[in-house]
Design an enzyme around this catalytic site. Structure first.
Site, PDB file in Angstrom:
ATOM      1  N   LYS A 180      75.632  53.145   2.185  1.00 36.50           N
ATOM      2  CA  LYS A 180      74.631  53.252   1.268  1.00 36.50           C
ATOM      3  C   LYS A 180      73.650  53.777   0.627  1.00 36.50           C
ATOM      4  CE  LYS A 180      74.756  49.532   4.955  1.00 36.50           C
ATOM      5  NZ  LYS A 180      74.709  49.285   6.513  1.00 36.50           N
ATOM      6  N   ASP A 183      69.851  56.873  13.438  1.00 36.54           N
ATOM      7  CA  ASP A 183      70.968  56.106  12.467  1.00 36.54           C
ATOM      8  C   ASP A 183      69.708  55.962  11.504  1.00 36.54           C
ATOM      9  OD1 ASP A 183      72.154  54.443  10.974  1.00 36.54           O
ATOM     10  OD2 ASP A 183      71.916  52.431  12.670  1.00 36.54           O
ATOM     11  N   TRP A 198      68.794  46.562  12.966  1.00 41.20           N
ATOM     12  CA  TRP A 198      69.602  47.296  13.363  1.00 41.20           C
ATOM     13  C   TRP A 198      69.321  47.858  14.922  1.00 41.20           C
ATOM     14  CZ3 TRP A 198      74.132  45.984  12.416  1.00 41.20           C
ATOM     15  CH2 TRP A 198      74.531  45.852  10.639  1.00 41.20           C
TER      16      TRP A 198
HETATM   17  C1  PLP Z   1      74.568  48.744   7.467  1.00 32.62           C
HETATM   18  C2  PLP Z   1      73.951  48.877   8.475  1.00 32.62           C
HETATM   19  C3  PLP Z   1      74.849  49.366  10.258  1.00 32.62           C
HETATM   20  C4  PLP Z   1      76.195  48.899  10.150  1.00 32.62           C
HETATM   21  O1  PLP Z   1      77.173  49.617   9.373  1.00 32.62           O
HETATM   22  P1  PLP Z   1      78.125  49.248   9.344  1.00 32.62           P
HETATM   23  O2  PLP Z   1      78.642  50.255   9.030  1.00 32.62           O
HETATM   24  O3  PLP Z   1      79.221  47.904   8.835  1.00 32.62           O
HETATM   25  O4  PLP Z   1      78.657  49.331  10.760  1.00 32.62           O
HETATM   26  C5  PLP Z   1      73.612  49.806  11.151  1.00 32.62           C
HETATM   27  N1  PLP Z   1      72.947  50.427  10.945  1.00 32.62           N
HETATM   28  C6  PLP Z   1      71.920  50.447   9.337  1.00 32.62           C
HETATM   29  C7  PLP Z   1      70.332  50.963   9.973  1.00 32.62           C
HETATM   30  C8  PLP Z   1      72.611  50.063   8.119  1.00 32.62           C
HETATM   31  O5  PLP Z   1      71.901  49.684   7.510  1.00 32.62           O
END
Ligand code: PLP
Length: 363
Positions: free
Chosen positions: A199, A175, A103
């Protein structure tokens, strides 16, 4: 009635029973309005209360200082990969990306290919025995750096960082899509934190940005208003019609977290759950974790079968037993068990029992 399944998908993922039950009740008759949860106006007094309470709970749970704004928006983590450079990176500035997995690499690419000067720092490496480590110590911060970017939990790779890099005063943008509220954090150490709900704290459909006030107002002219943090903040996240359903679900999840004792209690549980799983994997010679013990994710346990020719059989049998979503991400292969906040210890015990049983019958 369906028989009970255990959901180890990486996201969207399982949510707490209490949350699902309350949402079900409100679905047809929200707050005694005679209107359903997804029918009520975002401008109604009833929804306004949910929106404000969700923000207040989030502030309380994460101890968000008063000089940080909280923005509820759409477009997911991916949307923020674009929003971050468009809000923070000037035409001639530089952004440093500390990459530890899938990511953070995606975020780097989005910036480098579209918005400006992004510098890639590889911050994870594989040692001679193939084990992955996180190491921020060798990275540098560029001369004219305007922000440094990290992903604290690499959902795909199963790598989590428990220490922060020293960015020498340059704003750190994180993130935390897959580890938000899994443990306490010191928000004041960050310039901004972004995360999708899906998540640990809700369904898909909403992303939250926590941003220090002094970083607002720098967006590029061409930044779409809908991704401009200053615009969204000025309109209290109702510049466009927000995803009311996801916002409400976030509220229920935050309430659930508060009632069980906050993120400190969740951290205690998440340590216990992940230890149970990794302890078994380390003790077996049937399964392997290729991540250094200190850098293993508490919520995405990535592992492989020593004999990978058994993968299909493993997935078939686990599914038949009601253990769903154990297949690893397509870029990595292998297996992944996601055991987020809502996964009770019982769900981890059942998984460990299955791992043992499968190993015993296939060795
Ligand atoms: C799932 C995830 C994403 C992507 O998120 P979307 O909402 O599908 O764009 C980005 N960063 C991390 C760490 C993730 O777990």
């Amino acid at each position: 009635m369906m028989s009970k399944v255990w959901n180890y998908y990486a996201g969207p993922c399982m949510l707490p029973d209490e949350v699902m039950d309350e949402a079900q009740r409100d679905f047809r008759n929200f707050a005694n309005t005679g209107m359903g949860l997804v029918e009520i106006s975002h401008r109604s007094a009833e929804f306004d209360k949910v929106a404000k309470d969700a923000e207040a709970l989030l502030r309380e749970l994460l101890n968000v200082p008063s000089n940080y704004k909280i923005i509820f928006e759409q477009g997911g983590g991916r949307g923020q990969f674009a929003a971050i450079p468009m809000n923070l990176l000037s035409e001639n500035g530089t952004a440093d990306y500390f990459v530890t997995g899938h990511w953070s690499r995606c975020a780097y690419k989005e910036c480098a290919e579209k918005y400006g000067n992004a510098v890639l720092h590889e911050c994870s490496y594989q040692d001679e025995s193939g084990v992955w480590h996180v190491d921020y110590s060798k990275m540098t911060v560029s001369e004219n750096s305007e922000y440094c970017y990290i992903c604290l939990n690499e959902t795909v790779n199963g790598i989590e960082s428990f220490t922060l890099p020293d960015t020498k005063g340059v704003p750190l943008i994180a993130d935390m899509s897959s580890d938000i509220m899994t443990r306490p954090i010191d928000v004041s150490k960050f310039g901004a934190i972004i995360f999708g709900l899906q998540k640990n704290v809700g369904p898909s459909g909403m992303t939250i940005t926590i941003v220090r006030e002094d970083l607002l107002g720098k967006a590029r002219k061409y930044c779409p208003s809908i991704l401009d943090w200053s615009v969204l903040s000025k309109f209290d996240s109702m510049y466009n019609t927000p995803c009311t359903f996801a916002w409400y679900m976030a509220y229920l999840n935050f309430k659930w977290i508060k009632n069980l004792g906050g993120v400190e209690e969740l951290e205690r549980r998440n340590i216990k759950k992940s230890k149970m799983l990794y302890d078994y994997i380390d003790s077996s010679d049937f399964y392997i974790s290729k991540i250094a013990a200190n850098d293993r994710s508490r919520v995405n346990c990535v592992f492989t079968l020593k004999d990978e020719s058994l993968n299909d059989e493993f997935l078939k049998l686990s599914k038949a037993k009601g253990l769903i979503g154990l297949k690893g991400h397509k870029v990595l292969g292998g297996m992944r068990a996601s055991i987020y906040n809502a996964m009770p210890i019982e769900g981890v015990q059942i998984l460990v029992d299955f791992l043992k049983e499968f190993a015993a019958s296939h060795s």
